[in-house]
Scaffold this motif. Structure first.
Motif, PDB file in Angstrom:
ATOM      1  N   THR A  24      -2.342  -3.465   1.685  1.00 34.22           N
ATOM      2  CA  THR A  24      -2.206  -4.311   0.707  1.00 34.22           C
ATOM      3  C   THR A  24      -1.647  -5.159   1.080  1.00 34.22           C
ATOM      4  N   GLY A  25      -1.215  -5.280   2.797  1.00 35.29           N
ATOM      5  CA  GLY A  25      -0.217  -6.918   2.856  1.00 35.29           C
ATOM      6  C   GLY A  25      -1.546  -7.227   3.558  1.00 35.29           C
ATOM      7  N   VAL A  26      -2.312  -6.865   4.393  1.00 35.30           N
ATOM      8  CA  VAL A  26      -3.193  -7.241   5.200  1.00 35.30           C
ATOM      9  C   VAL A  26      -4.567  -8.240   4.370  1.00 35.30           C
ATOM     10  N   LEU A  42       1.056  -4.054  -6.464  1.00 34.78           N
ATOM     11  CA  LEU A  42       1.224  -2.810  -5.398  1.00 34.78           C
ATOM     12  C   LEU A  42       2.120  -3.139  -4.908  1.00 34.78           C
ATOM     13  N   HIS A  43       1.569  -3.776  -3.637  1.00 34.32           N
ATOM     14  CA  HIS A  43       2.409  -4.402  -2.374  1.00 34.32           C
ATOM     15  C   HIS A  43       4.471  -4.621  -2.478  1.00 34.32           C
ATOM     16  N   ALA A  44       4.152  -5.734  -3.829  1.00 37.26           N
ATOM     17  CA  ALA A  44       5.661  -5.650  -3.653  1.00 37.26           C
ATOM     18  C   ALA A  44       6.116  -4.511  -4.373  1.00 37.26           C
ATOM     19  N   ILE A  45       6.122  -3.637  -4.962  1.00 34.83           N
ATOM     20  CA  ILE A  45       6.473  -1.958  -6.182  1.00 34.83           C
ATOM     21  C   ILE A  45       6.756  -1.406  -4.642  1.00 34.83           C
ATOM     22  N   GLY A  46       5.466  -1.018  -4.108  1.00 38.76           N
ATOM     23  CA  GLY A  46       5.757  -0.595  -3.481  1.00 38.76           C
ATOM     24  C   GLY A  46       6.516  -0.977  -2.128  1.00 38.76           C
ATOM     25  N   GLY A  47       7.102  -1.738  -1.518  1.00 40.71           N
ATOM     26  CA  GLY A  47       7.987  -2.201  -0.802  1.00 40.71           C
ATOM     27  C   GLY A  47       9.710  -1.821  -1.318  1.00 40.71           C
ATOM     28  N   LEU A  48       9.453  -2.608  -2.698  1.00 40.87           N
ATOM     29  CA  LEU A  48      10.894  -1.974  -3.077  1.00 40.87           C
ATOM     30  C   LEU A  48      10.821  -0.696  -3.286  1.00 40.87           C
ATOM     31  N   VAL A  49       9.939   0.439  -2.669  1.00 38.77           N
ATOM     32  CA  VAL A  49      10.283   1.741  -3.377  1.00 38.77           C
ATOM     33  C   VAL A  49      10.840   2.016  -2.070  1.00 38.77           C
ATOM     34  N   LEU A  50      10.290   1.296  -0.884  1.00 39.37           N
ATOM     35  CA  LEU A  50      10.577   1.653   0.291  1.00 39.37           C
ATOM     36  C   LEU A  50      12.191   1.213   0.462  1.00 39.37           C
ATOM     37  N   VAL A  51      12.253   0.457  -0.051  1.00 36.12           N
ATOM     38  CA  VAL A  51      14.003  -0.552  -0.085  1.00 36.12           C
ATOM     39  C   VAL A  51      14.679   1.131  -0.467  1.00 36.12           C
ATOM     40  N   THR A  90      12.557  -9.879   4.529  1.00 39.28           N
ATOM     41  CA  THR A  90      11.572 -11.139   4.873  1.00 39.28           C
ATOM     42  C   THR A  90      10.885 -11.191   3.152  1.00 39.28           C
ATOM     43  N   GLY A  91      10.894 -10.202   2.788  1.00 38.71           N
ATOM     44  CA  GLY A  91       9.181 -10.094   2.259  1.00 38.71           C
ATOM     45  C   GLY A  91      10.912 -10.102   0.921  1.00 38.71           C
ATOM     46  N   ILE A  92      11.842  -9.685   0.509  1.00 43.20           N
ATOM     47  CA  ILE A  92      12.587  -9.491  -0.714  1.00 43.20           C
ATOM     48  C   ILE A  92      13.043 -11.238  -0.993  1.00 43.20           C
ATOM     49  N   ILE A 110       6.274 -14.683   8.435  1.00 44.75           N
ATOM     50  CA  ILE A 110       7.233 -14.144   9.162  1.00 44.75           C
ATOM     51  C   ILE A 110       7.216 -12.821   8.853  1.00 44.75           C
ATOM     52  N   HIS A 111       7.529 -12.265   7.691  1.00 42.75           N
ATOM     53  CA  HIS A 111       7.311 -10.912   7.079  1.00 42.75           C
ATOM     54  C   HIS A 111       6.060 -10.614   7.203  1.00 42.75           C
ATOM     55  N   ALA A 112       4.341 -10.889   8.077  1.00 42.92           N
ATOM     56  CA  ALA A 112       3.630 -10.973   8.015  1.00 42.92           C
ATOM     57  C   ALA A 112       3.581 -10.013   9.061  1.00 42.92           C
ATOM     58  N   LEU A 160      12.489  -7.465 -12.964  1.00 39.47           N
ATOM     59  CA  LEU A 160      13.479  -8.488 -13.095  1.00 39.47           C
ATOM     60  C   LEU A 160      13.746  -9.488 -11.937  1.00 39.47           C
ATOM     61  N   GLN A 161      12.960  -9.178 -10.795  1.00 38.45           N
ATOM     62  CA  GLN A 161      13.020 -10.307  -9.316  1.00 38.45           C
ATOM     63  C   GLN A 161      11.960 -11.932  -9.954  1.00 38.45           C
ATOM     64  N   ARG A 162      10.934 -11.198 -11.108  1.00 37.66           N
ATOM     65  CA  ARG A 162      10.037 -11.959 -11.421  1.00 37.66           C
ATOM     66  C   ARG A 162      10.738 -13.025 -12.462  1.00 37.66           C
ATOM     67  N   GLN A 163      11.533 -12.270 -13.446  1.00 34.77           N
ATOM     68  CA  GLN A 163      12.483 -13.379 -13.742  1.00 34.77           C
ATOM     69  C   GLN A 163      13.071 -14.218 -12.932  1.00 34.77           C
TER      70      GLN A 163
HETATM   71  C1  HEM Z   1       4.270  -2.228   6.396  1.00 34.74           C
HETATM   72  C2  HEM Z   1       4.498  -3.518   6.494  1.00 34.74           C
HETATM   73  C3  HEM Z   1       5.134  -4.458   5.232  1.00 34.74           C
HETATM   74  C4  HEM Z   1       6.383  -3.855   4.882  1.00 34.74           C
HETATM   75  C5  HEM Z   1       7.321  -2.875   4.660  1.00 34.74           C
HETATM   76  C6  HEM Z   1       6.255  -5.268   3.677  1.00 34.74           C
HETATM   77  C7  HEM Z   1       7.159  -4.926   2.379  1.00 34.74           C
HETATM   78  C8  HEM Z   1       7.496  -6.041   1.777  1.00 34.74           C
HETATM   79  C9  HEM Z   1       8.300  -6.138   0.773  1.00 34.74           C
HETATM   80  C10 HEM Z   1       9.861  -5.235   0.143  1.00 34.74           C
HETATM   81  C11 HEM Z   1       8.208  -7.075  -0.192  1.00 34.74           C
HETATM   82  C12 HEM Z   1       8.983  -8.143  -0.978  1.00 34.74           C
HETATM   83  C13 HEM Z   1       8.633  -6.870  -2.545  1.00 34.74           C
HETATM   84  C14 HEM Z   1       9.054  -8.126  -3.478  1.00 34.74           C
HETATM   85  O1  HEM Z   1      10.417  -7.947  -3.679  1.00 34.74           O
HETATM   86  O2  HEM Z   1       8.757  -8.390  -4.706  1.00 34.74           O
HETATM   87  C15 HEM Z   1       7.259  -7.992   0.486  1.00 34.74           C
HETATM   88  C16 HEM Z   1       6.202  -9.497  -0.225  1.00 34.74           C
HETATM   89  C17 HEM Z   1       5.295  -9.538   0.376  1.00 34.74           C
HETATM   90  N1  HEM Z   1       4.459  -9.270   1.420  1.00 34.74           N
HETATM   91 FE1  HEM Z   1       4.942  -7.891   2.651  1.00 34.74          FE
HETATM   92  N2  HEM Z   1       5.356  -6.131   3.680  1.00 34.74           N
HETATM   93  C18 HEM Z   1       4.801  -5.525   4.758  1.00 34.74           C
HETATM   94  C19 HEM Z   1       3.542  -6.201   5.416  1.00 34.74           C
HETATM   95  C20 HEM Z   1       2.316  -7.128   4.865  1.00 34.74           C
HETATM   96  C21 HEM Z   1       2.107  -8.120   5.653  1.00 34.74           C
HETATM   97  C22 HEM Z   1       1.315  -7.384   6.662  1.00 34.74           C
HETATM   98  C23 HEM Z   1       1.829  -8.967   4.547  1.00 34.74           C
HETATM   99  C24 HEM Z   1       0.196 -10.228   4.677  1.00 34.74           C
HETATM  100  C25 HEM Z   1      -0.366  -9.797   5.823  1.00 34.74           C
HETATM  101  C26 HEM Z   1       2.587  -9.245   3.724  1.00 34.74           C
HETATM  102  C27 HEM Z   1       2.300 -10.411   2.506  1.00 34.74           C
HETATM  103  C28 HEM Z   1       3.398  -9.846   1.764  1.00 34.74           C
HETATM  104  C29 HEM Z   1       3.736 -11.312   0.531  1.00 34.74           C
HETATM  105  C30 HEM Z   1       2.294 -12.015  -0.081  1.00 34.74           C
HETATM  106  C31 HEM Z   1       4.428 -10.917  -0.275  1.00 34.74           C
HETATM  107  C32 HEM Z   1       4.769 -11.275  -1.448  1.00 34.74           C
HETATM  108  C33 HEM Z   1       4.376 -11.067  -3.076  1.00 34.74           C
HETATM  109  C34 HEM Z   1       5.092 -12.196  -4.032  1.00 34.74           C
HETATM  110  O3  HEM Z   1       5.528 -12.999  -3.337  1.00 34.74           O
HETATM  111  O4  HEM Z   1       4.909 -11.772  -5.163  1.00 34.74           O
HETATM  112  N3  HEM Z   1       2.872  -7.785   3.898  1.00 34.74           N
HETATM  113  N4  HEM Z   1       6.443  -6.521   1.678  1.00 34.74           N
END
Ligand code: HEM
Ligand SMILES: Nc1nc2c(c(=O)[nH]1)N[C@H]1C(S)=C(S)[C@@H](COP(=O)(O)O)O[C@H]1N2
Ligand SMILES: [Mo]
Length: 366
Positions: A24-26, A42-51, A90-92, A110-112, A160-163
């Motif tokens: 989903t990140g790519v 999905l990426h955002a919720i998945g990332g928070l579940v991963l925590v 960094t994502g959070i 940097i997150h990506a 909550l984070q969106r708020q």
């Molecule tokens: C497998 C590695 C990855 C993990 C574990 C991960 C995890 C996360 C987490 C925990 C968040 C924060 C979600 C939140 O607090 O709402 C996030 C946000 C984000 N990530 Fe990742 N991520 C990964 C890879 C990537 C990659 C490769 C990209 C892009 C190339 C990417 C793009 C984003 C974007 C655009 C957001 C911001 C979403 C938002 O602001 O709503 N992530 N990611």
């Protein structure tokens, strides 16, 4: 004390979520229209579940991390743990509204990069430690409920984070990008995907060529491009006969860079449809590739290209060099890296252009 899900189940859940995050990140790099918003949610919720999952795992192995118990085989695991914490952090931070630039990079870039690097230590760690899953690991009713609860908590945390970002006045677009300098002409940031940094273009040395799968090539000079707000098209294969073409176009569109910012502007210039009309694509024409003077290029399916614009102006100002003077592609609904700057050639093609995937990384290097 209540016990969590079985260790092997947690490990497999981590692996599944990591693969999902990478995919989903790519995917977010190509999400340009709101119908792909679900991917980022999905990426955002998945990332928070991963925590939560990583928390369970680190708690379980905490005793093994004591200095006296450290063994060399643990290096990939420790690396994976450090990088996954940094990726989630960094994502959070970004999604919560903290959006610093670190040199030329945003925190999101940097997150990506961390997210992609993570795959290496994870794969090594897996190859050393893999235990095959069993259906029963997941089939336990209690385990299933625990995972459902975790997904629920992740979703609530996301809401909550969106708020929070709204309170901080740092809301983002569905792509995770924040707004900057909309409708202020050239004032918005400029960026190169990798290394493109050409010399300013001398308008006398430049012309736009339309060629490829067309009935006749077209060439337009910079002065014709901007004369009287109209565009005169010179059909070169017709012995230089000049056909005045009313092709001035104007659209409001959002440039959304994958590094995490966007800017909405009124773009003015030549509609690609009018260029195609002048050159007349053959029956086999399917794609239109936009080439930069630097070698950078990107292509669009021909129907979509007809809705695109080659901009001379941004919200009333002539494009600055940084933003692609004399001409840059405006492709509504596409991400910034596809909006080719310093365009000198529009190539009508019968087949997809896979080489563009290399060109966007290598252009600008001598
Ligand atoms: C497998 C590695 C990855 C993990 C574990 C991960 C995890 C996360 C987490 C925990 C968040 C924060 C979600 C939140 O607090 O709402 C996030 C946000 C984000 N990530 Fe990742 N991520 C990964 C890879 C990537 C990659 C490769 C990209 C892009 C190339 C990417 C793009 C984003 C974007 C655009 C957001 C911001 C979403 C938002 O602001 O709503 N992530 N990611
Ligand atoms: N030729 C060329 N075009 C390019 C790029 C590049 O590096 N070279 N960068 C792209 C990227 S990643 C983005 S986000 C936008 C940025 O446009 P701007 O610099 O006008 O803001 O241009 C795109 N067009
Ligand atoms: Mo970008």
């Amino acid at each position: 004390m209540v016990s969590g899900p079985p260790p092997r189940t947690v490990d497999w859940a981590i692996l599944v979520v990591l693969v999902l995050q990478a995919a989903t990140g790519v995917g977010t790099l190509f999400a340009g229209t709101p119908d792909s918003a679900w991917l980022i949610v999905l990426h955002a919720i998945g990332g928070l579940v991963l925590v939560g999952l990583i928390g369970m795992k680190l708690w379980r192995v905490r005793n093994r991390l004591r200095p006296g118990r450290f063994r060399r085989e643990m290096v990939p695991a420790v690396l994976a743990a450090v990088v996954v914490l940094a990726t989630m952090g960094t994502g959070i931070a970004w999604a919560s509204g903290w959006r610093p630039w670190v040199g030329l990079w945003t925190l999101l870039t940097i997150h990506a990069v961390l997210g992609l690097l993570l795959l290496f230590p994870v794969l090594v760690h897996l190859s050393l430690r893999i235990h095959r899953p069993r259906v029963v690991d997941f089939a336990e009713r209690r385990t299933a409920l625990q995972f459902a609860a975790l997904a629920g908590v992740g979703t609530i945390a996301w809401g909550l984070q969106r708020q929070l970002t709204r309170l901080l006045e740092a809301p983002s677009r569905f792509t995770g990008s924040y707004q900057t300098r909309s409708f202020e002409g050239n004032a918005f940031p400029s960026t190169s995907w990798v290394a493109d940094d050409p010399e300013p273009i001398d308008p006398g040395d430049w012309e736009l060529i339309v060629d490829g799968a067309v009935e006749h090539d077209v060439a337009i000079s910079e002065s014709n491009l901007t004369a009287n707000g109209e565009t005169e098209v010179d059909l070169t294969t017709d012995g230089g006969a000049e056909a005045a073409l009313r092709s001035n176009a104007e659209i409001d569109a959002v440039l959304d860079c994958t590094s995490g910012w966007f800017s909405e502007q009124r773009w003015q210039g030549v509609s690609v449809a009018s260029l195609l009309d002048a050159a007349t694509p053959t029956d086999e024409a399917r794609w239109v590739a936009f080439h930069s003077v630097t070698g950078y290029r990107w292509s669009l399916p021909i129907d979509e290209a007809a809705d695109a614009l080659l901009a001379t102006h941004v919200t009333g100002e002539r494009l600055s060099h940084d933003h692609g003077y004399p001409l840059r592609l405006v492709a509504p609904g596409r991400r910034g890296f596809q909006w080719v700057k310093w365009v000198e050639r529009v190539e009508v093609r019968t087949a997809a252009d896979y080489g563009q995937w290399i060109a966007i990384f290598t252009s600008g290097f001598e």
